[in-house]
Scaffold this motif. Sequence first.
Motif, PDB file in Angstrom:
ATOM      1  N   VAL A 140       1.073  -1.344   0.098  1.00  0.00           N
ATOM      2  CA  VAL A 140       0.107  -0.073  -0.075  1.00  0.00           C
ATOM      3  C   VAL A 140       0.842   1.236  -0.047  1.00  0.00           C
ATOM      4  O   VAL A 140       0.866   2.230  -0.830  1.00  0.00           O
ATOM      5  CB  VAL A 140      -0.843   0.169   1.189  1.00  0.00           C
ATOM      6  N   ASN A 141       1.831   1.318   0.806  1.00  0.00           N
ATOM      7  CA  ASN A 141       2.879   2.655   1.055  1.00  0.00           C
ATOM      8  C   ASN A 141       3.494   2.538  -0.386  1.00  0.00           C
ATOM      9  O   ASN A 141       3.963   3.628  -0.523  1.00  0.00           O
ATOM     10  CB  ASN A 141       3.778   2.103   2.204  1.00  0.00           C
ATOM     11  N   LEU A 142       3.913   1.359  -1.259  1.00  0.00           N
ATOM     12  CA  LEU A 142       4.614   1.631  -2.097  1.00  0.00           C
ATOM     13  C   LEU A 142       3.906   2.432  -3.337  1.00  0.00           C
ATOM     14  O   LEU A 142       4.223   3.338  -3.934  1.00  0.00           O
ATOM     15  CB  LEU A 142       5.269   0.334  -2.700  1.00  0.00           C
ATOM     16  N   VAL A 143       2.728   1.830  -3.580  1.00  0.00           N
ATOM     17  CA  VAL A 143       1.852   2.451  -4.476  1.00  0.00           C
ATOM     18  C   VAL A 143       1.324   3.870  -4.083  1.00  0.00           C
ATOM     19  O   VAL A 143       1.561   4.802  -5.103  1.00  0.00           O
ATOM     20  CB  VAL A 143       0.488   1.723  -4.462  1.00  0.00           C
ATOM     21  N   ASN A 144       1.101   4.283  -2.993  1.00  0.00           N
ATOM     22  CA  ASN A 144       0.946   5.301  -2.261  1.00  0.00           C
ATOM     23  C   ASN A 144       2.165   6.589  -2.833  1.00  0.00           C
ATOM     24  O   ASN A 144       1.836   7.477  -3.430  1.00  0.00           O
ATOM     25  CB  ASN A 144       0.546   5.515  -0.861  1.00  0.00           C
ATOM     26  N   MET A 145       3.318   5.992  -2.383  1.00  0.00           N
ATOM     27  CA  MET A 145       4.475   6.758  -2.782  1.00  0.00           C
ATOM     28  C   MET A 145       4.707   7.075  -4.386  1.00  0.00           C
ATOM     29  O   MET A 145       5.175   7.944  -4.664  1.00  0.00           O
ATOM     30  CB  MET A 145       5.945   6.142  -2.154  1.00  0.00           C
ATOM     31  N   ALA A 146       4.512   5.995  -5.023  1.00  0.00           N
ATOM     32  CA  ALA A 146       4.673   6.112  -6.556  1.00  0.00           C
ATOM     33  C   ALA A 146       3.744   7.147  -6.980  1.00  0.00           C
ATOM     34  O   ALA A 146       4.260   7.947  -7.894  1.00  0.00           O
ATOM     35  CB  ALA A 146       4.446   4.554  -7.236  1.00  0.00           C
ATOM     36  N   VAL A 147       2.565   7.185  -6.577  1.00  0.00           N
ATOM     37  CA  VAL A 147       1.528   7.977  -7.147  1.00  0.00           C
ATOM     38  C   VAL A 147       1.972   9.439  -6.651  1.00  0.00           C
ATOM     39  O   VAL A 147       1.621  10.387  -7.258  1.00  0.00           O
ATOM     40  CB  VAL A 147       0.219   7.744  -6.616  1.00  0.00           C
ATOM     41  N   LEU A 148       2.151   9.611  -5.302  1.00  0.00           N
ATOM     42  CA  LEU A 148       2.433  10.909  -4.931  1.00  0.00           C
ATOM     43  C   LEU A 148       3.805  11.453  -5.422  1.00  0.00           C
ATOM     44  O   LEU A 148       3.667  12.763  -5.792  1.00  0.00           O
ATOM     45  CB  LEU A 148       2.659  10.842  -3.482  1.00  0.00           C
ATOM     46  N   THR A 149       4.638  10.818  -5.456  1.00  0.00           N
ATOM     47  CA  THR A 149       5.815  11.220  -6.314  1.00  0.00           C
ATOM     48  C   THR A 149       5.493  11.692  -7.902  1.00  0.00           C
ATOM     49  O   THR A 149       6.222  12.878  -8.204  1.00  0.00           O
ATOM     50  CB  THR A 149       7.102  10.134  -6.453  1.00  0.00           C
ATOM     51  N   ALA A 150       4.682  10.810  -8.373  1.00  0.00           N
ATOM     52  CA  ALA A 150       4.545  11.396  -9.788  1.00  0.00           C
ATOM     53  C   ALA A 150       3.667  12.634  -9.878  1.00  0.00           C
ATOM     54  O   ALA A 150       3.998  13.489 -10.706  1.00  0.00           O
ATOM     55  CB  ALA A 150       3.801  10.156 -10.439  1.00  0.00           C
ATOM     56  N   ILE A 151       2.594  12.676  -8.943  1.00  0.00           N
ATOM     57  CA  ILE A 151       1.825  14.018  -8.847  1.00  0.00           C
ATOM     58  C   ILE A 151       2.855  15.045  -8.657  1.00  0.00           C
ATOM     59  O   ILE A 151       2.766  16.471  -9.259  1.00  0.00           O
ATOM     60  CB  ILE A 151       0.830  13.769  -7.849  1.00  0.00           C
ATOM     61  N   ARG A 152       3.642  15.287  -7.421  1.00  0.00           N
ATOM     62  CA  ARG A 152       4.463  16.285  -7.178  1.00  0.00           C
ATOM     63  C   ARG A 152       5.334  16.567  -8.420  1.00  0.00           C
ATOM     64  O   ARG A 152       5.692  17.876  -8.549  1.00  0.00           O
ATOM     65  CB  ARG A 152       5.432  15.816  -6.161  1.00  0.00           C
ATOM     66  N   ASP A 153       5.889  15.354  -9.201  1.00  0.00           N
ATOM     67  CA  ASP A 153       6.862  15.870 -10.294  1.00  0.00           C
ATOM     68  C   ASP A 153       6.151  16.223 -11.569  1.00  0.00           C
ATOM     69  O   ASP A 153       6.837  16.240 -12.569  1.00  0.00           O
ATOM     70  CB  ASP A 153       7.761  14.534 -10.409  1.00  0.00           C
ATOM     71  N   ARG A 154       4.759  16.352 -11.534  1.00  0.00           N
ATOM     72  CA  ARG A 154       3.984  16.868 -12.733  1.00  0.00           C
ATOM     73  C   ARG A 154       3.834  15.876 -13.665  1.00  0.00           C
ATOM     74  O   ARG A 154       4.086  16.186 -15.084  1.00  0.00           O
ATOM     75  CB  ARG A 154       4.074  18.165 -13.106  1.00  0.00           C
ATOM     76  N   ALA A 155       4.081  14.457 -13.306  1.00  0.00           N
ATOM     77  CA  ALA A 155       4.022  13.581 -14.555  1.00  0.00           C
ATOM     78  C   ALA A 155       2.410  13.208 -14.998  1.00  0.00           C
ATOM     79  O   ALA A 155       1.623  13.574 -14.365  1.00  0.00           O
ATOM     80  CB  ALA A 155       4.587  12.069 -13.909  1.00  0.00           C
ATOM     81  N   SER A 156       2.350  12.901 -16.191  1.00  0.00           N
ATOM     82  CA  SER A 156       1.279  12.396 -16.907  1.00  0.00           C
ATOM     83  C   SER A 156       0.889  11.030 -16.627  1.00  0.00           C
ATOM     84  O   SER A 156      -0.419  10.970 -16.844  1.00  0.00           O
ATOM     85  CB  SER A 156       1.249  12.748 -18.156  1.00  0.00           C
ATOM     86  N   ASP A 157       1.740  10.313 -16.692  1.00  0.00           N
ATOM     87  CA  ASP A 157       1.387   8.779 -16.594  1.00  0.00           C
ATOM     88  C   ASP A 157       2.296   7.955 -15.683  1.00  0.00           C
ATOM     89  O   ASP A 157       3.576   8.379 -15.542  1.00  0.00           O
ATOM     90  CB  ASP A 157       1.520   8.134 -18.148  1.00  0.00           C
ATOM     91  N   ILE A 158       1.938   6.975 -15.074  1.00  0.00           N
ATOM     92  CA  ILE A 158       2.668   6.034 -14.526  1.00  0.00           C
ATOM     93  C   ILE A 158       2.778   4.441 -15.193  1.00  0.00           C
ATOM     94  O   ILE A 158       1.498   4.176 -15.341  1.00  0.00           O
ATOM     95  CB  ILE A 158       2.316   5.821 -13.174  1.00  0.00           C
TER      96      ILE A 158
END
Length: 593
Positions: A200-218
């Motif tokens: 759960v923490n891994l998925v949360n971290m991946a999504v949060l990091t992507a949002i902060r870095d203004r990524a469009s896709d994971i």
Amino acid sequence: MPSPEGNPVPPPSEAPKAVRIGDVLLGSGAITEAQLGAALERQAAEGRLLGEILVDEGIVSPSLLVRTLGHHLGLPCCVLRHGLVDPDLLRLLPADVAHDLGVIPMFKVRDELTVAMAEPQSLPTIDRLSSMTGCRIRPVLALKANIDEFIDKYAQSQVDLTAFLSQLRETDVEVFDRENVDEEEAESDLAKMIAGNPIVNLVNMAVLTAIRDRASDIHIEPSHKGTRIRYRIDGTLRDLMRPPQGMHAAIASRVKILAKLDIAEKRLPQEGRIRILAEGREVSLRVSSIPTLLGEKLVIRILDRENLNASLADLGIRPELMVTITRMLRKPYGLMLVTGPTGSGKSTTLYSALELLSSPERNIVTVEDPVEYQLDLINQIQVQEGIGLSFSRALRSILRQDPDVIMVGEIRDQDTARVAVQAAITGHMVLATLHTNDAPGAVERLLDMGIEPYLLSGAINGVIAQRLARTICSHCATRYYPDDRVLAEAGISDEPRAPFRRGLGCQHCHDSGFQGRVGVYEVMEVTPPIRRLVHAGASSMDLREAFRKGGGLSLRDEAVLVAKRGATSLEEALRVTRSEDDLEPAKPKGAAA
């Protein structure tokens, strides 16, 4: 004396008495009197906290210690770990202050800050935190040593993904089933969030990091060596993390549960959506899964309204082109097309155009696949081919709904094109996207679809072709002189040499030299000469010639202007318009058409 929130702070004589850890543990049966006596003797000799001594000697575990104290105080408690603490929130408190107070911010939801505290019963500490952060404080009990450890880990850097992943073990993996769906989805509940497992923490971290870095896709991809997680920033895929082997099925299951997909179905593609709160705002995630030889590949599209420029004026369009686009949109009826490859920002341009047209006096209806952003005052329809709701069928139904403006997410076939053209002729403003290399090519594409030239000439008002070029990172920008080959390809080799800008690469832009993107727009308004050519069924080459004779600039010319303004490098301007360059060689500016 009142607190910053207006609540009276008790005088020192009335402050709550400190909890005696030994008495609590002894009363709960966690330790014996002999163990407590030995630990107290060691405490007197070493001057350390009793709880630390009991943990060091293995008499109690950290989780048992904090859980016992939390139950005694009637407060939530946790053992801190990677993924549970938001390191960016440490900027709210200096590290030395956090150490002195024995606190660390964990996560923030709107104006409520959840803080791990060694002494959560201390009202003066809570009041001070509220004053320093401007937030309502929600205390959570944690051990002082645990808090100090994470302050030291995160005070000088961002999330250490390598350290986080190194702590994961295959024994940590839990493959979720349908019985756990409700419990796993209720992440707004503090106790369940704290109890989340490492996946759960891994998925949360991946999504949060992507949002902060203004990524469009994971991208979550299976491989022979485990799982590869990448994210797309400014159109380029970059590695985000590589979880250890044996975790791909659990990661995929976690994402599918959140998106309400069938975790038992691994042979067919599936699609779903997730709504989350991140950085104090709502973000929508669109999830797609497909089966591959090595397992399921998932792609998460991040639809963050903060990244949506809802105004044409904010897209960076040249003022001259903005006047032309506004004139096309102000016409009472007709067809306006936006063209470009996938990921070129066509949907953003259409949404911005709808924002300009949006009004309580207008009935605006869209048909999209999928609906990416929900807009106010606009009726949006999601295409569902599986039940027969196609673009063309939805369009026909929309025409019976008294629309003023219709947006078609994409013209894919002859039937959709014909209905869109007929709607434009019969008094409706129709906006649509099409996949072509440039603006003149859109006319030829519709003619190839079987639209009669006389119908198209009466319907079409104009075409916008666009690309997205990466903008130069402001932290590492420098001036340079492109070489002769680049100048020749740009068609400006005969102009006086002038410096351009580019990025050298730094930590802010992941060493790419670019941060963010800017639009490059070719705008072809259908003037009387061009309309006559459309009526005659002219080729895209003839239309392009007429467009340039009328003063229009090609995508390549527009991209070079963007580079001259310093928004991007000349090489990047050439890269994003190279498809047009393949159609015909670039000519020096001012050369005969």
